[in-house]
Design a protein around this motif. Structure first.
Motif, mmCIF file in Angstrom:
data_model
loop_
_atom_site.group_PDB
_atom_site.id
_atom_site.type_symbol
_atom_site.label_atom_id
_atom_site.label_comp_id
_atom_site.label_asym_id
_atom_site.label_seq_id
_atom_site.Cartn_x
_atom_site.Cartn_y
_atom_site.Cartn_z
ATOM 1 N N SER A 246 0.795 -1.155 0.045
ATOM 2 C CA SER A 246 0.022 -0.090 0.002
ATOM 3 C C SER A 246 0.977 1.220 0.119
ATOM 4 O O SER A 246 0.348 2.509 -0.327
ATOM 5 N N SER A 248 2.234 3.145 2.140
ATOM 6 C CA SER A 248 2.449 3.856 3.538
ATOM 7 C C SER A 248 1.150 3.582 4.545
ATOM 8 O O SER A 248 0.239 2.955 4.116
ATOM 9 N N ALA A 251 -2.155 4.926 3.198
ATOM 10 C CA ALA A 251 -2.678 4.320 1.906
ATOM 11 C C ALA A 251 -3.332 2.982 2.444
ATOM 12 O O ALA A 251 -4.568 2.407 1.917
ATOM 13 N N GLU A 254 -6.655 3.526 4.071
ATOM 14 C CA GLU A 254 -7.740 3.858 3.397
ATOM 15 C C GLU A 254 -8.143 2.509 2.664
ATOM 16 O O GLU A 254 -9.499 2.177 2.405
ATOM 17 N N ARG A 255 -7.268 1.831 2.177
ATOM 18 C CA ARG A 255 -7.716 0.648 1.508
ATOM 19 C C ARG A 255 -8.490 -0.322 2.373
ATOM 20 O O ARG A 255 -9.323 -1.097 2.012
ATOM 21 N N ARG A 269 -10.503 8.658 6.010
ATOM 22 C CA ARG A 269 -10.025 9.663 4.907
ATOM 23 C C ARG A 269 -9.645 11.116 5.531
ATOM 24 O O ARG A 269 -8.715 11.588 4.972
#
Length: 400
Positions: A246, A248, A251, A254-255, A269
């Motif tokens: 991802s 970081s 990231a 968020e995924r 987010r």
């Protein structure tokens, strides 16, 4: 030359929440206290924590319960949900509040740490003072610092976390902390309180993962996701897996949040990259053999636990208040420390086991197992939940 302490002096290693609370409790018990912290600034890592009623009672014994209430958010109700937002169970805290005579509060760790630091006084804390070892005799202890100084006192309290150096020296043959198989992503979002709706917080249960959100102040929403490490090792989002490629923690967060409903995704987010982190969770074998002689342990150094019971800070607070209580009288210090350990061992052992059970419940990955878990959440009588909360929430702290 070692410094010469005054009578009844305590040396505390670690200036986290546990160490500072111990310093405050011992000072109120009439002890001279010095705290040694390896960090160069007195900041507290982490984001937010739940102060269950037992934690608030402990803070009340130290005169800080009202400070916590003002600085955090009092929990009045909550929901248990599926990741898509479907509500499995709603509950409020009114009945428990009436029986326990104390609130549950979610608070930023920095707010609580700052209140404790103000109460203890920065002049009590020696920063940039990493400890390399100690010696103990029948009449005192001496700490050796990385800068070559030696500090002497009557007792030593190791409040230096799950990887405690004090614990390693006390128990050199003990196994090191081990991976639990779980990872946690945690963060705080600002100005997203409206996404909570009418709830103070919510807990989510999915296949192999769980998550939660809670109001932690006027503007702050604390959130977390607890994930199985073997899921993160998968490359695809199929079958409940999460990606590790991802880039970081932000990231990845968020995924992982993509499996949740929009309100949860919006909170994640809105979290700045510097306001979240990814941690591997560790555990170690339980032991009732904490200290010896004039040395003891406190908090995660004594009984590290997974965060799934929301009791890590609470048990450190209880430790500190109990330690202050047993050291008020004229009992020889080593005997008083053993009294403290006996008073705390069974309680903390039960909480460690509870956290493990909760972690297993939140990481079930089979469809049948998740269906059964959700059914139990829906159908268990409210009286059973209340009884367990009350039994757990009564503070086992001796009257002062």
């Amino acid at each position: 030359m070692p410094s010469v302490p005054s009578k009844n002096s305590a040396l505390i290693v670690g200036a986290g929440i546990g160490g500072l609370t111990a310093a405050l409790a011992l000072r109120r018990a009439g002890w001279d206290v010095r705290v040694f912290e390896r960090a160069v600034s007195p900041r507290e890592l982490g984001f937010a924590l739940l102060l269950a009623p037992n934690a608030m009672h402990a803070l009340g014994a130290l005169g800080l319960a009202d400070v916590a209430r003002r600085g955090g958010a009092i929990a009045t109700n909550g929901e248990m949900r599926r990741p898509d937002g479907t509500v499995l169970r709603r509950f409020d805290t009114a009945a428990a509040r009436a029986l326990l005579d104390e609130d549950a509060v979610c608070i930023l760790r920095t707010v609580l740490h700052g209140a404790l630091l103000d109460a203890v006084g920065l002049d009590t804390v020696a920063l940039d003072s990493a400890v390399t070892g100690f010696t103990s005799s029948h009449d005192g202890v001496a700490l050796t610092l990385a800068n070559g100084r030696t500090e002497s006192g009557d007792i030593l309290v190791g409040a230096d976390g799950v990887g405690s150096l004090i614990r390693r020296q006390l128990h050199p043959g003990e196994a090191a902390p081990r991976r639990s198989g779980l990872l946690a992503i945690r963060g705080v979002a600002l100005d997203e309180v409206h996404h909570l709706g009418n709830a103070s917080g919510a807990q989510y249960f999915g296949r192999g993962f769980e998550a939660g959100v809670a109001r932690a102040g006027e503007r702050e929403v604390y959130w977390y996701m607890s994930l199985r490490a073997d899921q993160l090792a998968r490359r695809s989002l199929g079958e409940g897996g999460f990606p590790i490629d991802s880039g970081s923690p932000a990231a990845l967060a968020e995924r992982c949040a993509s499996r949740f409903h929009e309100a949860f995704r919006a909170i994640v987010r809105a979290t700045r990259a510097e306001d979240l982190r990814l941690d591997e969770l560790f555990e170690r074998d339980l032991s009732d053999d904490w200290g010896e002689g004039r040395v003891t342990l406190l908090g995660d150094a004594a009984h590290p636990m997974l965060p799934h019971a929301g009791q890590g800070a609470a048990q450190a607070l209880e430790d500190a208040v109990t330690l202050g209580h047993v050291l008020r009288d004229t009992t020889p210090a080593d005997a008083a420390l053993r009294r403290y350990e006996r008073a705390r061992a069974a309680r903390t052992r039960a909480v460690v086991q509870l956290a493990k059970r909760n972690a297993r419940m939140g990481s079930i990955k089979s469809a049948a197992g998740c269906w059964m878990r959700d059914l139990v959440i829906r159908l268990v009588p409210a009286s059973v939940i209340l009884k367990s909360l009350v039994a757990f929430g009564r503070p086992p702290i001796p009257d002062s």
